[in-house]
Each structure stands twice: as C-alpha cells, then as structure tokens.
Design a protein around this motif. Sequence first.
Motif, PDB file in Angstrom:
ATOM      1  N   LEU A  15     -11.446   3.880  -1.630  1.00  0.00           N
ATOM      2  CA  LEU A  15     -10.452   2.833  -1.840  1.00  0.00           C
ATOM      3  C   LEU A  15      -9.975   2.792  -3.289  1.00  0.00           C
ATOM      4  N   GLY A  46      -7.816  -2.037  -2.891  1.00  0.00           N
ATOM      5  CA  GLY A  46      -7.618  -1.470  -1.560  1.00  0.00           C
ATOM      6  C   GLY A  46      -8.563  -2.089  -0.550  1.00  0.00           C
ATOM      7  N   GLY A  99      -5.018   2.691  -0.274  1.00  0.00           N
ATOM      8  CA  GLY A  99      -4.691   1.263  -0.273  1.00  0.00           C
ATOM      9  C   GLY A  99      -5.112   0.569   1.002  1.00  0.00           C
ATOM     10  N   ALA A 122       0.826  -1.207   0.000  1.00  0.00           N
ATOM     11  CA  ALA A 122       0.000   0.000   0.000  1.00  0.00           C
ATOM     12  C   ALA A 122       0.861   1.259   0.000  1.00  0.00           C
TER      13      ALA A 122
END
Length: 267
Positions: free
Chosen positions: A220, A224, A169, A101
Amino acid sequence: MPSVSSVPPSAPSSRDRVVAALRTAGCVFAEDEAEMILAAARTPAETAAMVERRVAGLPLELVVGWAEFRGLRISVAPGVFVPRRRTEFLVEQALRQAPGAAVVVDLCCGSGAVGAALAAALGRVELHAADIDPAAVRCARGNVAAVGGQVHQGDLFEALPGTLRGRVGILAANVPYVPSDEIGLLPQEARDHEPLVALDGGTDGLDVLRRVAAEAPHWLAPGGCVLVETSRHQAPMAVETIERYGLTARLAVSQELYAHVVTGVRP
C-alpha cells in the motif's frame, strides 16, 4: 407447417414457454431470467439449449455468458466465480475511502469484476488483477483489458510486479471466506459450478485474509487501503487481524445487500 401468422392467438408465445419451463424448474425470477435468455439467444435452437442448461441447474450467468456488476456487463465462464451483487458494496467502500487512487489491485480477482468496476468509476488508473486459477485469469483478461488493465497469474502477491510495492492506492481482495466444513451448506449452484479455491477459506474462513493482511502494508501507498469482504460473525476477527499488521481498520455493513466489508488503511 403453419406460418407464424396462422398460429392461433391462444397458442403460448416463445417467452411464455420459456417462463413456464423455468418456473417448473423452481427459478424464482422466471420472468426476468426468460428475458435474459431470449435476449442472449440468436436462434430458437439456442434458446432451447440455454433453457435446458438452466433447468439442469447451471447458474443463469453461465447460461448467458455474463453477469451485471455495477452497471457493467462482465463476461463469465464455466469454472469461474460469478460476481455477487453484494460485492458492489466493497467497490463503493473503496471509492469512498480512496476516490483519487491512481493504482488499483484486484487480488483474488475471479472474473475481474471488482477491478473493472473500480477502473470504470475512477477513470485513468493503473489497474492490475491477479488470481491463482488459470480459468479465472483467462476470463478476467477480457474484462480487465476493456478498461486498460493487466491480469497476472499466481498465488496472491507473488503474482504482482514488484514495482507495485508501496504504490497501491486501493487493494481490493475479495478473498474466499467460507469455512471448509460449511462448503456443503452453500447453494447448489455455487457448490457444483464454482471453483473450491474461490470459496474455501480454511478452518475458520480467514486463512487467506490473514495472508493478505500480513502482506498488504508492504504494497500500500501511504493512505492506501485494503478491503476484504467477510461474514457477519467473522467481522470482529477480520478487523482484529487487519489491525494486527499496523493498519487502521473499520467495518462497514450493508443491511440491504447483507454485505460486510473491512477496510484497512495504511497511516
């Protein structure tokens, strides 16, 4: 006045006196707490004051001014939710789901412990934390700034910069999930020293989770994930709520930490 060297060998040490006072007050881990207080205090007078506050019922973390969370020393302050060890499991699940992420959001951040721990583990990330409580925001700023993050004040997603939409993420949302009529059953340390807004999740404990689940897909990135902590009996409804908004949900449980984390992934 006798010197330290003239005190009879049988006289109790400062540590022994602190342990005895804490044990008398009912502190189960009196020895460990005594070590933390003695390490934090700079003078005997400060030690005495810290012991007095602890004996009066102030949480140890607020007495010494910090809490350990995933190996980090997280500063805490009166009126701010103290990070729990079980929430380390939420961090572990986030790292498992999204180890690469690049953008992390810590929603309902409290002290900012979750965001700080994620940033420390992931390395170079864009970190944003947010809370509605001004005391939490003030506290989190120091913890989050230490890992290069930013803290925003406001109600859930309203606090976040719009430029984060579709880019997040990891969205860690350690929302309040205690049902309103069960607040009185919490340990005294939580009832008396932590803000109600960080504990009360509404009639069934899921009011804030529903709001997060409804908005999360818009924030997101593809792939994610949003993660929320919940209780054992709330977990099935939490999973259903996450799935209702088009996310793929899974429940992870740690028996050791008595932790239940629901992860929702954007397809």
